[in-house]
Design an enzyme around this catalytic site. Structure first.
Site, PDB file in Angstrom:
ATOM      1  N   ASP A  52       0.827  -1.206   0.000  1.00 20.96           N
ATOM      2  CA  ASP A  52       0.000   0.000   0.000  1.00 20.96           C
ATOM      3  C   ASP A  52       0.867   1.265   0.000  1.00 20.96           C
ATOM      4  OD1 ASP A  52      -2.599   0.858   0.036  1.00 20.96           O
ATOM      5  OD2 ASP A  52      -2.849   0.733   2.209  1.00 20.96           O
ATOM      6  N   GLU A  75      -5.305   7.624  -0.074  1.00 22.76           N
ATOM      7  CA  GLU A  75      -5.815   6.998   1.142  1.00 22.76           C
ATOM      8  C   GLU A  75      -4.806   7.025   2.285  1.00 22.76           C
ATOM      9  OE1 GLU A  75      -7.255   2.933   0.955  1.00 22.76           O
ATOM     10  OE2 GLU A  75      -8.624   3.350   2.592  1.00 22.76           O
ATOM     11  N   ASP A 129      -6.315   5.434  -4.725  1.00 25.29           N
ATOM     12  CA  ASP A 129      -6.314   4.340  -3.752  1.00 25.29           C
ATOM     13  C   ASP A 129      -5.160   3.422  -4.141  1.00 25.29           C
ATOM     14  OD1 ASP A 129      -6.744   2.443  -1.866  1.00 25.29           O
ATOM     15  OD2 ASP A 129      -8.924   2.384  -2.116  1.00 25.29           O
ATOM     16  N   ILE A 131      -3.908   0.712  -2.821  1.00 23.11           N
ATOM     17  CA  ILE A 131      -4.435  -0.663  -2.894  1.00 23.11           C
ATOM     18  C   ILE A 131      -5.865  -0.636  -2.403  1.00 23.11           C
ATOM     19  CG2 ILE A 131      -4.401  -3.032  -2.045  1.00 23.11           C
ATOM     20  CD1 ILE A 131      -1.546  -3.120  -2.073  1.00 23.11           C
ATOM     21  N   ASP A 132      -6.770  -0.767  -3.334  1.00 25.00           N
ATOM     22  CA  ASP A 132      -8.184  -0.877  -2.998  1.00 25.00           C
ATOM     23  C   ASP A 132      -8.468  -2.374  -2.869  1.00 25.00           C
ATOM     24  OD1 ASP A 132     -10.886  -0.183  -2.706  1.00 25.00           O
ATOM     25  OD2 ASP A 132     -11.236  -0.398  -4.860  1.00 25.00           O
ATOM     26  N   THR A 134      -7.882  -4.253   0.258  1.00 27.60           N
ATOM     27  CA  THR A 134      -6.743  -4.814   1.003  1.00 27.60           C
ATOM     28  C   THR A 134      -7.035  -6.251   1.454  1.00 27.60           C
ATOM     29  OG1 THR A 134      -7.599  -3.743   2.991  1.00 27.60           O
ATOM     30  CG2 THR A 134      -5.843  -2.605   1.825  1.00 27.60           C
ATOM     31  N   HIS A 222     -19.191  -4.084   3.939  1.00 31.34           N
ATOM     32  CA  HIS A 222     -19.087  -2.983   2.977  1.00 31.34           C
ATOM     33  C   HIS A 222     -20.341  -2.808   2.124  1.00 31.34           C
ATOM     34  CE1 HIS A 222     -14.410  -3.471   3.062  1.00 31.34           C
ATOM     35  NE2 HIS A 222     -14.911  -3.044   4.205  1.00 31.34           N
ATOM     36  N   SER A 246     -12.660  -4.846  -4.214  1.00 35.40           N
ATOM     37  CA  SER A 246     -12.066  -3.708  -4.928  1.00 35.40           C
ATOM     38  C   SER A 246     -12.872  -3.223  -6.137  1.00 35.40           C
ATOM     39  CB  SER A 246     -10.639  -4.032  -5.394  1.00 35.40           C
ATOM     40  OG  SER A 246     -10.642  -4.739  -6.620  1.00 35.40           O
ATOM     41  N   LYS A 249     -14.698  -4.715  -9.545  1.00 32.20           N
ATOM     42  CA  LYS A 249     -16.133  -4.842  -9.870  1.00 32.20           C
ATOM     43  C   LYS A 249     -16.533  -3.857 -10.968  1.00 32.20           C
ATOM     44  CE  LYS A 249     -17.244  -4.490  -5.322  1.00 32.20           C
ATOM     45  NZ  LYS A 249     -15.985  -4.809  -4.624  1.00 32.20           N
ATOM     46  N   ARG A 263     -23.611  -1.552  -4.382  1.00 32.13           N
ATOM     47  CA  ARG A 263     -22.950  -1.264  -3.102  1.00 32.13           C
ATOM     48  C   ARG A 263     -24.024  -0.647  -2.215  1.00 32.13           C
ATOM     49  NH1 ARG A 263     -17.599  -1.365  -2.311  1.00 32.13           N
ATOM     50  NH2 ARG A 263     -16.869  -0.480  -0.366  1.00 32.13           N
ATOM     51  N   ASP A 276     -12.309   5.268  -3.647  1.00 33.77           N
ATOM     52  CA  ASP A 276     -12.907   3.946  -3.865  1.00 33.77           C
ATOM     53  C   ASP A 276     -13.809   3.921  -5.098  1.00 33.77           C
ATOM     54  OD1 ASP A 276     -11.742   2.616  -1.724  1.00 33.77           O
ATOM     55  OD2 ASP A 276     -13.326   3.195  -0.323  1.00 33.77           O
TER      56      ASP A 276
HETATM   57  P1  AMP Z   1     -14.668  -3.628  -1.421  1.00 32.13           P
HETATM   58  O1  AMP Z   1     -13.379  -4.280  -1.751  1.00 32.13           O
HETATM   59  O2  AMP Z   1     -15.493  -3.295  -2.601  1.00 32.13           O
HETATM   60  O3  AMP Z   1     -15.418  -4.372  -0.362  1.00 32.13           O
HETATM   61  O4  AMP Z   1     -14.319  -2.205  -0.843  1.00 32.13           O
HETATM   62  C1  AMP Z   1     -13.166  -1.903  -0.116  1.00 32.13           C
HETATM   63  C2  AMP Z   1     -13.337  -0.504   0.422  1.00 32.13           C
HETATM   64  O5  AMP Z   1     -14.431  -0.463   1.301  1.00 32.13           O
HETATM   65  C3  AMP Z   1     -12.182   0.000   1.244  1.00 32.13           C
HETATM   66  O6  AMP Z   1     -11.278   0.710   0.454  1.00 32.13           O
HETATM   67  C4  AMP Z   1     -12.848   0.927   2.265  1.00 32.13           C
HETATM   68  O7  AMP Z   1     -12.535   2.277   2.006  1.00 32.13           O
HETATM   69  C5  AMP Z   1     -14.318   0.715   2.054  1.00 32.13           C
HETATM   70  N1  AMP Z   1     -15.127   0.585   3.275  1.00 32.13           N
HETATM   71  C6  AMP Z   1     -14.715   0.486   4.562  1.00 32.13           C
HETATM   72  N2  AMP Z   1     -15.775   0.430   5.401  1.00 32.13           N
HETATM   73  C7  AMP Z   1     -16.886   0.504   4.636  1.00 32.13           C
HETATM   74  C8  AMP Z   1     -18.293   0.500   4.915  1.00 32.13           C
HETATM   75  N3  AMP Z   1     -18.761   0.410   6.154  1.00 32.13           N
HETATM   76  N4  AMP Z   1     -19.149   0.598   3.872  1.00 32.13           N
HETATM   77  C9  AMP Z   1     -18.698   0.683   2.619  1.00 32.13           C
HETATM   78  N5  AMP Z   1     -17.374   0.684   2.301  1.00 32.13           N
HETATM   79  C10 AMP Z   1     -16.485   0.599   3.278  1.00 32.13           C
HETATM   80 MG    MG Z   2     -10.276   1.312  -1.103  1.00 31.66          MG
END
Ligand code: AMP
Ligand code: MG
Length: 338
Positions: A52, A75, A129, A131-132, A134, A222, A246, A249, A263, A276
């Site tokens: 990251d 980030e 970002d 690393i989106d 993680t 998320h 990430s 999608k 989402r 993101d």
């Molecule tokens: P994903 O890989 O699509 O699940 O998304 C990862 C991203 O979700 C990370 O980079 C975070 O910034 C973000 N994230 C963290 N907490 C939450 C939350 N409560 N709701 C939605 N996104 C979140």
């Molecule tokens: Mg991210």
């Protein structure tokens, strides 16, 4: 045939952003390859931390050299890395960055990382970002390096590196792909490794709601999986959702391999972060798709590092968008009492 952006006024931006994301993608793959799943303690997140920071250092360094006046809303910042307890971590970051930028030292690497800690809106900025996803990185699955340029609040350019995604969506890992987009110029894809010319991609033309293939987060924290299941039932969608981490999608929708990415908010407090979504949004809209929040509003990138005025995100191929929004309204998805 030269790359499609060679004559464009943002050619220097694209050349710089693409080279930087590619370099960061290779760094991330190198760090990931060093993970020994057997030896890695379950709570050891250090590989993703190293990658990251390394990714942010490389990209911010490259942007800073060519566009020194451009703020980067990223980030990470280097404060944690500079704590005495994290000296070994910093050394690992410097090692990986130094393998690509000769003569890097710890102070410089921290300075590059901190170039990415802008928080405020400005007329022209990048959002990154490094690393989106993680969690996907640690699981050896999908993650992304997401970089977008915003000018006067509008997404103008995006580079979305997906180091474990193939040029088509397969069940297992691919060799890495990069999607790039410039507003008005379409979305294009190329392999992460090698010099292949970009190939244009476009969204699915499917219009039958029951045929929607959708993707969503792996992490239930998320995105509300229960709500997406209710939505699927309502629209008589038979296909199981594809769960990926990430902004990969967004890549999947942009390439026409799914009609939607949902989402769905779990509460009305969380605000999505611009890094993101920025790169993913332009990749999908330039491929012919549509992106709004759950109430149906456009995402507003003029408010700093969060999408303060938006709740959740709905990404589609376009023709299916209204049906998705309507079904969510009917089911009360995104409506909270508090
Ligand atoms: P994903 O890989 O699509 O699940 O998304 C990862 C991203 O979700 C990370 O980079 C975070 O910034 C973000 N994230 C963290 N907490 C939450 C939350 N409560 N709701 C939605 N996104 C979140
Ligand atoms: Mg991210």
């Amino acid at each position: 045939m030269p790359a499609f952006w060679k004559e464009h006024q943002l050619a220097a931006e694209m050349d710089t952003a693409l080279a930087a994301v590619r370099q960061a993608g290779l760094l991330c793959r190198e760090v990931q390859a060093e993970i020994d799943p057997g030896a890695l303690a379950k709570d050891d997140k250090s590989p993703v931390t190293v990658a990251d920071f390394g990714s942010q250092a490389l990209i911010c360094r490259a942007l800073g050299e060519v566009f020194p006046g451009d703020p980067v809303i990223g980030e990470e910042d280097a404060a944690v890395l500079q704590e005495a307890d994290n000296a070994a971590m910093l050394e690992r970051v410097v090692g990986h960055v130094g393998a690509r930028v000769a003569g890097s030292d710890a102070q410089q690497v921290c300075r590059w990382i901190d170039r990415g800690n802008a928080k405020q809106y400005s007329d022209r900025f990048w959002t990154l970002d490094p690393i989106d996803g993680t969690k996907g990185f640690l699981r050896g699955q999908q993650y992304a390096i997401a970089l977008a340029l915003v000018v006067h609040g509008r997404l103008e350019l995006a580079v979305l590196g997906c180091p474990n995604l193939g040029t088509t969506l397969a069940a297992d890992r691919g060799d890495g792909t990069i999607l790039v987009a410039i507003r008005g110029q379409g979305t294009w894809q190329m392999p992460l490794i090698g010099e292949a010319e970009p190939v244009r991609v476009s969204v699915s033309t499917q219009t039958d709601a029951s045929q929607i293939r959708f993707c969503e987060s792996v992490e239930a924290a998320h995105s509300a999986h229960g709500d997406s299941a209710r939505l699927a039932k309502r629209l008589a969608i038979a296909a199981e959702p594809a769960r990926l981490d990430s902004q990969a999608k967004y890549a999947v929708v942009a390439r026409g391999e799914a009609e939607a990415y949902l989402r769905l908010p779990r509460d009305n407090k969380y605000r999505e972060k611009i890094w993101d979504h920025g790169a993913g949004v332009l990749c999908v809209t330039e491929a012919g798709g549509r992106v709004t929040d759950v109430p149906g509003a456009d995402l507003d990138f003029t408010l700093g590092y969060r999408l303060e005025n938006n709740l959740g995100v709905v990404v589609s191929n376009g023709p299916q968008h209204e049906a998705l929004l309507q079904a969510m309204t009917d089911l009360g998805i995104g409506r909270f009492d508090d």
